[in-house]
Each structure stands twice: as C-alpha cells, then as structure tokens.
Design a protein around this motif. Structure first.
Motif, PDB file in Angstrom:
ATOM      1  N   LEU A 173       5.053   7.530   0.226  1.00 12.33           N
ATOM      2  CA  LEU A 173       4.062   7.745   1.275  1.00 12.33           C
ATOM      3  C   LEU A 173       3.636   6.365   1.757  1.00 12.33           C
ATOM      4  CD1 LEU A 173       2.280   9.733   2.887  1.00 12.33           C
ATOM      5  CD2 LEU A 173       0.551   9.481   1.097  1.00 12.33           C
ATOM      6  N   LEU A 174       4.095   5.994   2.949  1.00 15.80           N
ATOM      7  CA  LEU A 174       3.808   4.669   3.459  1.00 15.80           C
ATOM      8  C   LEU A 174       2.348   4.554   3.883  1.00 15.80           C
ATOM      9  CD1 LEU A 174       7.015   4.020   5.589  1.00 15.80           C
ATOM     10  CD2 LEU A 174       6.655   3.789   3.117  1.00 15.80           C
ATOM     11  N   ALA A 175       1.903   3.335   4.063  1.00 11.46           N
ATOM     12  CA  ALA A 175       0.496   3.100   4.394  1.00 11.46           C
ATOM     13  C   ALA A 175       0.099   3.740   5.711  1.00 11.46           C
ATOM     14  CB  ALA A 175       0.215   1.597   4.436  1.00 11.46           C
ATOM     15  N   ASP A 176       1.057   3.944   6.620  1.00 12.42           N
ATOM     16  CA  ASP A 176       0.739   4.550   7.916  1.00 12.42           C
ATOM     17  C   ASP A 176       0.787   6.074   7.873  1.00 12.42           C
ATOM     18  OD1 ASP A 176       3.454   5.033   7.761  1.00 12.42           O
ATOM     19  OD2 ASP A 176       3.813   4.631   9.888  1.00 12.42           O
ATOM     20  N   GLY A 177       1.040   6.672   6.688  1.00  7.66           N
ATOM     21  CA  GLY A 177       1.061   8.128   6.558  1.00  7.66           C
ATOM     22  C   GLY A 177       2.428   8.756   6.697  1.00  7.66           C
ATOM     23  N   THR A 178       3.490   7.962   6.753  1.00  5.29           N
ATOM     24  CA  THR A 178       4.852   8.489   6.843  1.00  5.29           C
ATOM     25  C   THR A 178       5.358   8.850   5.457  1.00  5.29           C
ATOM     26  OG1 THR A 178       5.350   7.173   8.805  1.00  5.29           O
ATOM     27  CG2 THR A 178       7.224   7.984   7.548  1.00  5.29           C
ATOM     28  N   LEU A 179       5.891  10.068   5.322  1.00  9.45           N
ATOM     29  CA  LEU A 179       6.482  10.507   4.059  1.00  9.45           C
ATOM     30  C   LEU A 179       7.997  10.359   4.148  1.00  9.45           C
ATOM     31  CD1 LEU A 179       6.067  11.930   1.252  1.00  9.45           C
ATOM     32  CD2 LEU A 179       6.611  14.061   2.447  1.00  9.45           C
ATOM     33  N   VAL A 180       8.586   9.690   3.160  1.00  9.54           N
ATOM     34  CA  VAL A 180      10.035   9.493   3.103  1.00  9.54           C
ATOM     35  C   VAL A 180      10.534  10.046   1.776  1.00  9.54           C
ATOM     36  CG1 VAL A 180      11.936   7.836   3.226  1.00  9.54           C
ATOM     37  CG2 VAL A 180       9.800   7.384   4.467  1.00  9.54           C
ATOM     38  N   THR A 181      11.616  10.830   1.830  1.00  9.31           N
ATOM     39  CA  THR A 181      12.217  11.385   0.622  1.00  9.31           C
ATOM     40  C   THR A 181      13.712  11.123   0.647  1.00  9.31           C
ATOM     41  OG1 THR A 181      10.566  13.138   0.437  1.00  9.31           O
ATOM     42  CG2 THR A 181      12.622  13.455  -0.750  1.00  9.31           C
ATOM     43  N   GLY A 228       0.768  -1.237   0.000  1.00  6.04           N
ATOM     44  CA  GLY A 228       0.000   0.000   0.000  1.00  6.04           C
ATOM     45  C   GLY A 228       0.796   1.282   0.000  1.00  6.04           C
ATOM     46  N   ALA A 229       2.128   1.233  -0.070  1.00  5.57           N
ATOM     47  CA  ALA A 229       2.930   2.458  -0.112  1.00  5.57           C
ATOM     48  C   ALA A 229       2.904   3.061  -1.511  1.00  5.57           C
ATOM     49  CB  ALA A 229       4.358   2.160   0.309  1.00  5.57           C
ATOM     50  N   LEU A 230       2.713   4.371  -1.585  1.00  2.06           N
ATOM     51  CA  LEU A 230       2.799   5.087  -2.848  1.00  2.06           C
ATOM     52  C   LEU A 230       4.230   5.573  -3.038  1.00  2.06           C
ATOM     53  CD1 LEU A 230      -0.421   7.299  -2.588  1.00  2.06           C
ATOM     54  CD2 LEU A 230      -0.185   5.077  -3.711  1.00  2.06           C
TER      55      LEU A 230
END
Length: 402
Positions: A358-366, A332-334
């Motif tokens: 954007l992980l399934a739990d709402g964490t944004l990683v760049t 489910g990660a975008l």
C-alpha cells in the motif's frame, strides 16, 4: 488485489482442505476490539436502564397517571455467525442435505475482511463445499471494479466467465474453474454487486481425488447460486458494513500496468506478457525470467484502494495477510510478503509468493509469483524472484504514476 480476490485464490491453493475459515483470527479480533466496547456498552446500558426505570417509577407515582401503552416494533435480526449460516441454509433447495454449517459474526470480522458463511451441500449425488462472503464495493460501480473481473487466465484455469449489467444497475459475474490436473477440484463462483455497492460472492467447490474426478455438474446450479447471491435476505448483514463515502478511482488500463511493471522490475529481470492484448483493467500477467529461472507472474494495481470506508486503508491493509507482519519502507509504503508451499499431483513441491504493498498515495499493488509450468504444472524450480526482489517490485514508485 482486493480481499475478495485473495479469498478466491486461497480456495484454489487449498482446495483439498475445503478450507476451514480462520476462526482463531475472529476470536482474536473479538478479544482485541470487543472488550472495551462490551464494557462501555454495559456501563451505558446499565445507566440508561436505570434512568428509564427511575423515570417510569416517577411517572407511575404521579396522581391520576395511567401508564401509557408502549408500541413495539420487531427487533432487527442479530447479525452474527448464526445469522450468516442460517440465512445461507434457508436459501438452499430443500431436497438436498446441508451439513457442517457455520459463519463468522460481522462484528468480529477483522478490518478489510468479509463476513462469511460455509457448509457442505449434497443433492444426493455427492457433496460440494459452499462458501459465501459479503463485502462493500465503492459506488458507483464500474466495469473496472477489480472484484467484478473474471479470474486471471494464467493464474486460474477458467473455462467460462460471464459479466453482465442488470437493468437495475447491479452487476453479476459468473465463472467456472476447471481442474488443473486429474484429482484437482472444480469450482463455480457467482459475484453479485448491487448498484449501491453491496456485494455477495458464492463459491461452490466439488472436491476430487486421483481416483475420483470432481463432478462436472455441481449440486447447486448456476441459477441457484445466483438466487442465493442476489437474495434480499443478506441486507441486514450490511448494516455493519457502511458504504464508502468516496467514489472509486478511475481504473488503471492494462497497458498502463504493463508500462509501470517494466519500470518496477529489478535490474536483469525480463518479462514476457505473451501474445495478444491484455485489456483487463488494473491487471497484467506473463512469464518473468531472471538468472536462468522462469516463473509466472500476475500483477494488479488499484489507485485509491479502500478509501472512504469505515476502516482506514492502512488498517484494512494489515488484514490482507494476517499471518505475516506488515512492514514499512522509508517513504511510507506498507508491505507484506507471503510464501506458500504447494504440492503437485505427483508430489512435486513448488513455491508461490504473494506480495502486497500500500503506497503512501493510497495505491494498492499485488504481485503473485509461482513456479507452475505449462498447464499449471507444479515444478520444483526455485522462484524467479526472491522476497527482497518482490518487495522492491511492489513498492516501486512507478505504480503511483500508472
């Protein structure tokens, strides 16, 4: 990384373009999002006008009825591209000359992107490009808000950066970017955030060529940039950007980011954060080495990204990289990965990769990876990680536990 940090990085990588904003994206957004809305408004508006007219005629026909005086109040200014550019021009010193002013309408801005205004300003000693954007930050503000951090020193040669909390609870961040080499541009940035989350960022970019270095003092002083950013004239623009209904998540500490990064790195990849302690909330940088190749890597992480705002996080995420398709992992990660070719002063061509997830739990990683060498020198070496490895890095489950 927030949409604001993406915009700042774009200025760094495309400074010689004095960047032309992506007006075609706004036009497409208008096409997609506006047609039904316009039809609905026209229908409702016509119906409402017909009802008002009918009621007025009926009252006027009643015996002895005298039409009542209608009190009117000044209409609120229309927040469109003209408002953005005109407001920016009105805040400039009158003794200079502003040209090529334009702006993006708030109602046509893609989800997750900030309305902007831009122009060239010349004080008589050479022009600079001035770009302004507005945004909403989750309140209450904290020292860990990503949009209020200083630029990363590895990614951007920052000569000065100051952060201040004002008596009214608002925050102010000012920074200066030095040229990376002879002929590179110089930039000054001011970000102001009111206590309720209203945020305004102003960039001033002095262009340069190998034969003409960028001017050391900008047409607009730091005090003048701050006056533009803190002006109440921008208040009407925030009517279309409602505040978040959810407080921001606690920032992730630098050591926690480093721990999660080491767990997320593909097998056989080494990471060296360099000397000293990195204590910037939600961010870490260093050299990544794999297969005999070394590159520079900056990683940022933010829990609860964009939650509570008008546009849902998945909708806003798709606008972080509008030119690249957004894909989804089985869990489910975008994610989206962008490759940018960059050219050094000697014509050497390098590569920069930017990966968002954007992980399934709402964490944004760049993650940003580029082939700059020491002193921000562009090298032609292949990137230390490829597209698939970067994708695996930013979508790793370890980020949710950071």
């Amino acid at each position: 990384m927030t949409s604001e940090e993406d915009f700042t990085r774009a200025l760094r990588d495309h400074a010689d373009l004095a960047p032309d904003p992506p007006t075609e994206l706004f036009a497409l957004a208008a096409e997609r999002r506006g047609r039904a809305r316009v039809r609905r408004r026209r229908t409702l508006g016509a119906s409402a006008l017909a009802l008002v007219a009918a009621a007025g005629c009926a009252l006027a026909l009643l015996p002895g009825h005298t039409p009542a005086r209608v009190r009117t109040t000044p209409a609120a200014p229309a927040v469109d591209g003209a408002f953005m550019s005109t407001t920016l021009r009105s805040l400039l010193p009158p003794d200079g000359q502003a040209t090529d002013a334009s702006g993006t309408p708030v109602e046509l801005v893609l989800p997750g992107q900030a309305p902007m205004a831009w122009l060239d300003y010349d004080d008589g000693h050479g022009p600079a490009r001035v770009l302004l954007s507005i945004d909403r930050l989750a309140a209450p503000l904290s020292d860990g808000a990503p949009a209020l951090q200083c630029p990363d020193a590895l990614a951007e040669p920052t000569t000065t950066c100051r952060r201040a909390t004002r008596p009214d609870g608002s925050r102010l961040t000012t920074s200066t970017k030095a040229p990376r080499w002879d002929g590179d541009d110089r930039a000054w940035t001011v970000t102001y955030a009111a206590a309720d989350g209203r945020a305004v960022t102003v960039h001033e970019i002095a262009s340069a060529t190998p034969s003409r270095p960028a001017r050391e003092q900008p047409p607009l002083t730091e005090a003048q940039l701050q006056a533009i950013a803190t002006s109440d004239a921008w208040r009407p623009a925030f009517a279309a950007l409602p505040a978040s209904t959810v407080p921001p998540a606690a920032p992730v500490s630098g050591p926690a980011v480093l721990t999660a990064l080491r767990a997320a790195l593909p097998a056989g990849v080494a990471f060296d954060p360099g000397p000293g302690v990195q204590d910037t909330p939600g961010r870490v940088h260093g050299a990544v080495t794999h297969g005999g190749r070394t590159g520079q890597l900056v990683v940022s992480v933010e829990h609860g990204w964009h939650r509570g705002f008008r546009d849902a996080p998945p909708t806003a995420f798709r606008s972080l990289t509008p030119a690249e398709p957004t894909r989804q992992t089985p869990d489910g990660a975008l994610f989206a990965v962008t490759r940018l070719d960059v050219t050094g002063p000697d014509g050497t061509k390098g590569v920069q990769w930017t990966a968002h997830a954007l992980l399934a739990d709402g964490t944004l990683v760049t993650a940003e990876l580029w082939t700059d060498g020491a002193g921000h020198r562009i090298t032609a070496d292949p990137a230390a990680l490829d597209r698939d490895q970067l994708t695996a890095l930013v979508t790793a489950p370890s980020w949710a536990r950071a």
